[in-house]
Design an enzyme around this catalytic site. Sequence first.
Site, PDB file in Angstrom:
ATOM      1  N   LYS A 282      51.566  54.875  32.120  1.00 53.85           N
ATOM      2  CA  LYS A 282      50.606  55.979  32.225  1.00 53.85           C
ATOM      3  C   LYS A 282      50.968  56.866  33.413  1.00 53.85           C
ATOM      4  O   LYS A 282      51.451  56.348  34.424  1.00 53.85           O
ATOM      5  CB  LYS A 282      49.204  55.416  32.490  1.00 53.85           C
ATOM      6  CG  LYS A 282      48.495  54.826  31.300  1.00 53.85           C
ATOM      7  CD  LYS A 282      47.080  54.392  31.698  1.00 53.85           C
ATOM      8  CE  LYS A 282      46.384  53.650  30.582  1.00 53.85           C
ATOM      9  NZ  LYS A 282      46.115  54.457  29.385  1.00 53.85           N
ATOM     10  N   ARG A 356      44.193  46.828  21.476  1.00 54.77           N
ATOM     11  CA  ARG A 356      44.078  46.397  20.075  1.00 54.77           C
ATOM     12  C   ARG A 356      44.957  45.173  19.804  1.00 54.77           C
ATOM     13  O   ARG A 356      44.634  44.336  18.972  1.00 54.77           O
ATOM     14  CB  ARG A 356      44.445  47.566  19.154  1.00 54.77           C
ATOM     15  CG  ARG A 356      45.847  48.077  19.374  1.00 54.77           C
ATOM     16  CD  ARG A 356      46.086  49.436  18.737  1.00 54.77           C
ATOM     17  NE  ARG A 356      45.525  50.531  19.549  1.00 54.77           N
ATOM     18  CZ  ARG A 356      45.575  51.808  19.203  1.00 54.77           C
ATOM     19  NH1 ARG A 356      46.133  52.167  18.065  1.00 54.77           N
ATOM     20  NH2 ARG A 356      45.051  52.721  19.993  1.00 54.77           N
TER      21      ARG A 356
HETATM   22  N1  BES Z   1      42.594  51.532  28.112  1.00 52.48           N
HETATM   23  C1  BES Z   1      43.108  52.624  27.391  1.00 52.48           C
HETATM   24  C2  BES Z   1      42.016  53.534  26.818  1.00 52.48           C
HETATM   25  C3  BES Z   1      41.175  54.266  27.824  1.00 52.48           C
HETATM   26  C4  BES Z   1      41.539  55.526  28.255  1.00 52.48           C
HETATM   27  C5  BES Z   1      40.016  53.723  28.302  1.00 52.48           C
HETATM   28  C6  BES Z   1      40.772  56.214  29.162  1.00 52.48           C
HETATM   29  C7  BES Z   1      39.232  54.399  29.210  1.00 52.48           C
HETATM   30  C8  BES Z   1      39.616  55.657  29.646  1.00 52.48           C
HETATM   31  C9  BES Z   1      43.954  52.126  26.226  1.00 52.48           C
HETATM   32  O1  BES Z   1      44.621  50.938  26.456  1.00 52.48           O
HETATM   33  C10 BES Z   1      44.989  53.170  25.983  1.00 52.48           C
HETATM   34  O2  BES Z   1      45.807  53.358  26.821  1.00 52.48           O
HETATM   35  N2  BES Z   1      44.920  53.802  24.824  1.00 52.48           N
HETATM   36  C11 BES Z   1      45.831  54.822  24.474  1.00 52.48           C
HETATM   37  C12 BES Z   1      46.263  54.584  23.042  1.00 52.48           C
HETATM   38  C13 BES Z   1      47.413  55.448  22.606  1.00 52.48           C
HETATM   39  C14 BES Z   1      48.678  55.033  23.309  1.00 52.48           C
HETATM   40  C15 BES Z   1      47.568  55.318  21.109  1.00 52.48           C
HETATM   41  C16 BES Z   1      45.128  56.168  24.606  1.00 52.48           C
HETATM   42  O3  BES Z   1      43.940  56.256  24.265  1.00 52.48           O
HETATM   43  O4  BES Z   1      45.751  57.092  25.089  1.00 52.48           O
HETATM   44 MN    MN Z   2      46.502  51.228  27.388  1.00 55.74          MN
END
Ligand code: BES
Ligand code: MN
Length: 503
Positions: A282, A356
């Site tokens: 990230k 997931r």
């Molecule tokens: N933990 C994150 C989702 C999240 C984002 C929670 C912001 C709270 C605040 C999750 O693991 C994630 O990174 N999801 C990605 C999925 C994508 C790579 C398909 C996302 O939402 O960007």
């Molecule tokens: Mn994530």
Amino acid sequence: MQCKVKVTEPLKSEADMLAVCAWEDGKSGLILSPEAEILDRTLRGMLSEVARTEDFEAKPKSTLLIHSHGLLPVKRILLVGMGAPKALTVFTFESVLAVVGRVGKQVAARTVDIALPKEIFDRLGKEEAGEAAAIGMHLGTYVFNRHKSEASQKKEKHIGLVQFLVRPACLSDVARGAARGETVARGVYFARDLVNEPPSLTTPSHLGKVAEKIAASDRSLTALVLGKKDLVSLGMQALLGIARGSSEEPQFIVLSYKGTAKKTVALVGKGITFDTGGLSLKPSEHMETMKMDMAGAAAILGLFSVLPILRPKVNVVGLISATENMPGARAIKPGDIVRAMNGKTIEILNTDAEGRVVLADALSYTFEKVKPDVAIDLATLTGACMVALGEEISGLFSTDQKLAALLMATAEKTGEKLWQLPLAEDYAELLKSTVADVRNISGKRYGGAITAALFLKEFVPEGSSWAHLDIAGPAFAESDSPLNPKGGTGVGVRLLARYLLSQ
Ligand code: BES
Ligand code: MN
Ligand code: ZN
């Protein structure tokens, strides 16, 4: 802070601050509650006069603080706006009480009395109003300052005693509600603390220890904490795969509460104790708040910490997949394939879609070992759900429309907000992999909350009663609001407590 319910005339209140209500009225602008009216008379019209001069309209959460100038035993009077009686909701009422708590702290009141007018009970119900009042006061005055200097901790003001002043006819119902509200609020505090603690402290094994400690607190509870070896023998390659980049051992936590009924509800939580994104790293702005990626797990632990007091009839099993998501030398790579406990293989194309993947094993375990009547998972799963529903509303997905409707109705009765999104079967196409049974990200940019939910559904046996709550938005308050000071919110605890008690 302790909340009590008392039958006392507001005129006799000796608290450091006494709050009384005013209602918004389309025609005359404002109606003082009978309790405020009585005070106003003794204050020779001062309350209504100040309200008029200050253009106080009794909008929800608006306040007006005046001193009693020795005309009453109480020192300060806080007039609080409730909005229109017909528009009053649990959420508004809780928010108003949260504001009263915050003003009380600001003026360093050690004791606060709140005169609750009849309209509130007519509108929300006596017990519900009592519960909401206690919850609002507690949630609004929450602080997390144990890592600050002693000097700064000493400066923090605390309200010692809150008394809800009611008529004799309401006393027992409101008191019962308030007691339950205090218990639920303790569960919320527990979850908030866990989310707010630094991520190097709340590691997967820390969550395991917390679960064991909770279980040791009451005979109705047991905990099973599984480590790497157990996960290997169970075939939980999905959870193990995500954990590979971290030096922290993953844990799978099973907490059980024994009720008196036959029915069993499983609560499944995402417990990513820190989400860096893994090798699909990230950017730093997005990583800043990622200690909150175990908020689903925290809600379950918070709830279990008070289950022995709430004593629902149903059996409850809490299941948590806990691991860090780190880009270590051994980290799982885009292109890797892992086999979940139910035998399905997952092509990992983005290591940041890790929630997931760890839930795939948690759900597999739930349906294979626990075989619950109902399963509800809580996960800070997708940024896409935040884009769709914002920071205050959780996404709800379900294979069982009755369960979905019940959860929506339950949310309505608590201050939590849910909105149902579809498990659109047509989109399942987007999760097809050329080399495995499913891929962990959709082939398209859009509908990310739905495709994530559809991915989870792959690990839910046909015909099961299952609901998925995407709490990515509400889990963490990035700015302050009356009920949610900046930081972990403990979302899910109130909703699930009420849901379980309704079963
Ligand atoms: N933990 C994150 C989702 C999240 C984002 C929670 C912001 C709270 C605040 C999750 O693991 C994630 O990174 N999801 C990605 C999925 C994508 C790579 C398909 C996302 O939402 O960007
Ligand atoms: Mn994530
Ligand atoms: Zn995550």
